[in-house]
Design a protein around this motif. Structure first.
Motif, PDB file in Angstrom:
ATOM      1  N   THR A   1      -3.920  18.498   0.586  1.00  0.00           N
ATOM      2  CA  THR A   1      -2.594  18.933   0.201  1.00  0.00           C
ATOM      3  C   THR A   1      -1.782  17.689  -0.130  1.00  0.00           C
ATOM      4  O   THR A   1      -2.140  16.587   0.280  1.00  0.00           O
ATOM      5  N   PRO A   2      -0.696  17.855  -0.881  1.00  0.00           N
ATOM      6  CA  PRO A   2       0.125  16.684  -1.196  1.00  0.00           C
ATOM      7  C   PRO A   2       0.523  15.925   0.074  1.00  0.00           C
ATOM      8  O   PRO A   2       0.909  16.542   1.069  1.00  0.00           O
ATOM      9  N   GLY A   3       0.393  14.625   0.038  1.00  0.00           N
ATOM     10  CA  GLY A   3       0.757  13.798   1.175  1.00  0.00           C
ATOM     11  C   GLY A   3      -0.358  13.589   2.185  1.00  0.00           C
ATOM     12  O   GLY A   3      -0.215  12.813   3.120  1.00  0.00           O
ATOM     13  N   ALA A   4      -1.485  14.267   1.992  1.00  0.00           N
ATOM     14  CA  ALA A   4      -2.609  14.104   2.910  1.00  0.00           C
ATOM     15  C   ALA A   4      -3.336  12.803   2.620  1.00  0.00           C
ATOM     16  O   ALA A   4      -3.294  12.281   1.510  1.00  0.00           O
ATOM     17  N   VAL A   5      -4.015  12.284   3.619  1.00  0.00           N
ATOM     18  CA  VAL A   5      -4.864  11.113   3.462  1.00  0.00           C
ATOM     19  C   VAL A   5      -6.230  11.613   2.998  1.00  0.00           C
ATOM     20  O   VAL A   5      -6.848  12.429   3.679  1.00  0.00           O
ATOM     21  N   ALA A   6      -6.684  11.171   1.845  1.00  0.00           N
ATOM     22  CA  ALA A   6      -7.981  11.568   1.306  1.00  0.00           C
ATOM     23  C   ALA A   6      -8.880  10.340   1.243  1.00  0.00           C
ATOM     24  O   ALA A   6      -8.516   9.332   0.655  1.00  0.00           O
ATOM     25  N   LEU A   7     -10.042  10.448   1.875  1.00  0.00           N
ATOM     26  CA  LEU A   7     -10.985   9.340   1.917  1.00  0.00           C
ATOM     27  C   LEU A   7     -12.406   9.840   1.743  1.00  0.00           C
ATOM     28  O   LEU A   7     -12.684  11.026   1.931  1.00  0.00           O
ATOM     29  N   ARG A   8     -13.301   8.911   1.422  1.00  0.00           N
ATOM     30  CA  ARG A   8     -14.735   9.155   1.460  1.00  0.00           C
ATOM     31  C   ARG A   8     -15.297   8.299   2.582  1.00  0.00           C
ATOM     32  O   ARG A   8     -14.795   7.219   2.845  1.00  0.00           O
ATOM     33  N   ALA A   9     -16.327   8.801   3.208  1.00  0.00           N
ATOM     34  CA  ALA A   9     -17.091   8.010   4.168  1.00  0.00           C
ATOM     35  C   ALA A   9     -18.519   8.029   3.630  1.00  0.00           C
ATOM     36  O   ALA A   9     -19.257   8.996   3.832  1.00  0.00           O
ATOM     37  N   ALA A  10     -18.877   6.983   2.912  1.00  0.00           N
ATOM     38  CA  ALA A  10     -20.130   6.944   2.168  1.00  0.00           C
ATOM     39  C   ALA A  10     -21.357   7.192   3.041  1.00  0.00           C
ATOM     40  O   ALA A  10     -22.361   7.699   2.566  1.00  0.00           O
ATOM     41  N   ASP A  11     -21.268   6.866   4.311  1.00  0.00           N
ATOM     42  CA  ASP A  11     -22.417   7.021   5.195  1.00  0.00           C
ATOM     43  C   ASP A  11     -22.279   8.198   6.151  1.00  0.00           C
ATOM     44  O   ASP A  11     -23.049   8.330   7.094  1.00  0.00           O
ATOM     45  N   MET A  12     -21.334   9.110   5.906  1.00  0.00           N
ATOM     46  CA  MET A  12     -21.212  10.359   6.671  1.00  0.00           C
ATOM     47  C   MET A  12     -22.145  11.362   6.001  1.00  0.00           C
ATOM     48  O   MET A  12     -21.894  11.808   4.891  1.00  0.00           O
ATOM     49  N   ILE A  13     -23.256  11.706   6.662  1.00  0.00           N
ATOM     50  CA  ILE A  13     -24.265  12.525   5.991  1.00  0.00           C
ATOM     51  C   ILE A  13     -24.481  13.899   6.611  1.00  0.00           C
ATOM     52  O   ILE A  13     -25.222  14.699   6.043  1.00  0.00           O
ATOM     53  N   CYS A  14     -23.875  14.179   7.759  1.00  0.00           N
ATOM     54  CA  CYS A  14     -24.169  15.464   8.393  1.00  0.00           C
ATOM     55  C   CYS A  14     -22.999  15.930   9.247  1.00  0.00           C
ATOM     56  O   CYS A  14     -21.987  15.234   9.395  1.00  0.00           O
ATOM     57  N   GLY A  15     -23.149  17.099   9.821  1.00  0.00           N
ATOM     58  CA  GLY A  15     -22.117  17.659  10.680  1.00  0.00           C
ATOM     59  C   GLY A  15     -21.843  16.804  11.902  1.00  0.00           C
ATOM     60  O   GLY A  15     -20.711  16.740  12.384  1.00  0.00           O
ATOM     61  N   HIS A  16     -22.854  16.150  12.411  1.00  0.00           N
ATOM     62  CA  HIS A  16     -22.675  15.268  13.574  1.00  0.00           C
ATOM     63  C   HIS A  16     -21.769  14.102  13.215  1.00  0.00           C
ATOM     64  O   HIS A  16     -20.848  13.754  13.957  1.00  0.00           O
ATOM     65  N   CYS A  17     -22.010  13.512  12.050  1.00  0.00           N
ATOM     66  CA  CYS A  17     -21.162  12.416  11.579  1.00  0.00           C
ATOM     67  C   CYS A  17     -19.722  12.910  11.402  1.00  0.00           C
ATOM     68  O   CYS A  17     -18.764  12.246  11.816  1.00  0.00           O
ATOM     69  N   ALA A  18     -19.576  14.068  10.774  1.00  0.00           N
ATOM     70  CA  ALA A  18     -18.255  14.648  10.533  1.00  0.00           C
ATOM     71  C   ALA A  18     -17.528  14.893  11.850  1.00  0.00           C
ATOM     72  O   ALA A  18     -16.322  14.625  11.964  1.00  0.00           O
ATOM     73  N   ALA A  19     -18.241  15.379  12.856  1.00  0.00           N
ATOM     74  CA  ALA A  19     -17.628  15.644  14.160  1.00  0.00           C
ATOM     75  C   ALA A  19     -17.158  14.349  14.818  1.00  0.00           C
ATOM     76  O   ALA A  19     -16.090  14.325  15.452  1.00  0.00           O
ATOM     77  N   ARG A  20     -17.923  13.278  14.693  1.00  0.00           N
ATOM     78  CA  ARG A  20     -17.513  11.986  15.267  1.00  0.00           C
ATOM     79  C   ARG A  20     -16.214  11.498  14.634  1.00  0.00           C
ATOM     80  O   ARG A  20     -15.302  11.046  15.327  1.00  0.00           O
ATOM     81  N   ILE A  21     -16.131  11.591  13.316  1.00  0.00           N
ATOM     82  CA  ILE A  21     -14.929  11.146  12.616  1.00  0.00           C
ATOM     83  C   ILE A  21     -13.752  12.043  12.971  1.00  0.00           C
ATOM     84  O   ILE A  21     -12.658  11.559  13.270  1.00  0.00           O
ATOM     85  N   THR A  22     -13.964  13.345  12.954  1.00  0.00           N
ATOM     86  CA  THR A  22     -12.898  14.303  13.290  1.00  0.00           C
ATOM     87  C   THR A  22     -12.357  14.031  14.681  1.00  0.00           C
ATOM     88  O   THR A  22     -11.139  13.960  14.890  1.00  0.00           O
ATOM     89  N   HIS A  23     -13.240  13.876  15.641  1.00  0.00           N
ATOM     90  CA  HIS A  23     -12.821  13.622  17.025  1.00  0.00           C
ATOM     91  C   HIS A  23     -12.026  12.320  17.131  1.00  0.00           C
ATOM     92  O   HIS A  23     -10.993  12.268  17.795  1.00  0.00           O
ATOM     93  N   ALA A  24     -12.493  11.275  16.479  1.00  0.00           N
ATOM     94  CA  ALA A  24     -11.808   9.977  16.552  1.00  0.00           C
ATOM     95  C   ALA A  24     -10.388  10.079  16.002  1.00  0.00           C
ATOM     96  O   ALA A  24      -9.443   9.563  16.606  1.00  0.00           O
ATOM     97  N   VAL A  25     -10.225  10.751  14.865  1.00  0.00           N
ATOM     98  CA  VAL A  25      -8.888  10.867  14.259  1.00  0.00           C
ATOM     99  C   VAL A  25      -7.992  11.745  15.116  1.00  0.00           C
ATOM    100  O   VAL A  25      -6.851  11.380  15.426  1.00  0.00           O
ATOM    101  N   GLN A  26      -8.481  12.905  15.537  1.00  0.00           N
ATOM    102  CA  GLN A  26      -7.649  13.824  16.314  1.00  0.00           C
ATOM    103  C   GLN A  26      -7.308  13.271  17.690  1.00  0.00           C
ATOM    104  O   GLN A  26      -6.220  13.537  18.203  1.00  0.00           O
TER     105      GLN A  26
END
Length: 86
Positions: free
Chosen positions: A16-41
């Motif tokens: 959405t407008p104003g959101a931070v949009a990034l790529r994580a080139a080495d995020m390849i699976c749900g486990h990786c996504a969960a690690r990033i999500t947890h760290a940010v939240q």
């Protein structure tokens, strides 16, 4: 950190407008996504993190600043890259 698990294709990151949009080139699976999500939240209470391991993209909406999110992603062992999401 690279988990070595199989890629996932289960979610789609949009922004959405104003959101931070990034790529994580080495995020390849749900486990990786969960690690990033947890760290940010954990460090930005109230932030909404949407990830898509298939496209290796993520969007953070709420009380999070781009550079802080980049540092958190890197702290988990992933490589943050600026992105423009649809």
């Amino acid at each position: 950190y690279i988990c070595g698990r199989s890629p996932s294709t289960t979610s789609t990151a949009t922004t959405t407008p104003g959101a931070v949009a990034l790529r994580a080139a080495d995020m390849i699976c749900g486990h990786c996504a969960a690690r990033i999500t947890h760290a940010v939240q954990a460090r930005s209470p109230g932030a909404i993190v949407t990830v898509d391991p298939a496209s290796r993209t993520l969007s953070v909406t709420g009380p999070a600043h781009r550079e802080a999110v980049r540092v958190l992603i890197a702290g988990e062992g992933y490589t943050p890259i600026d992105a423009i999401l649809a």
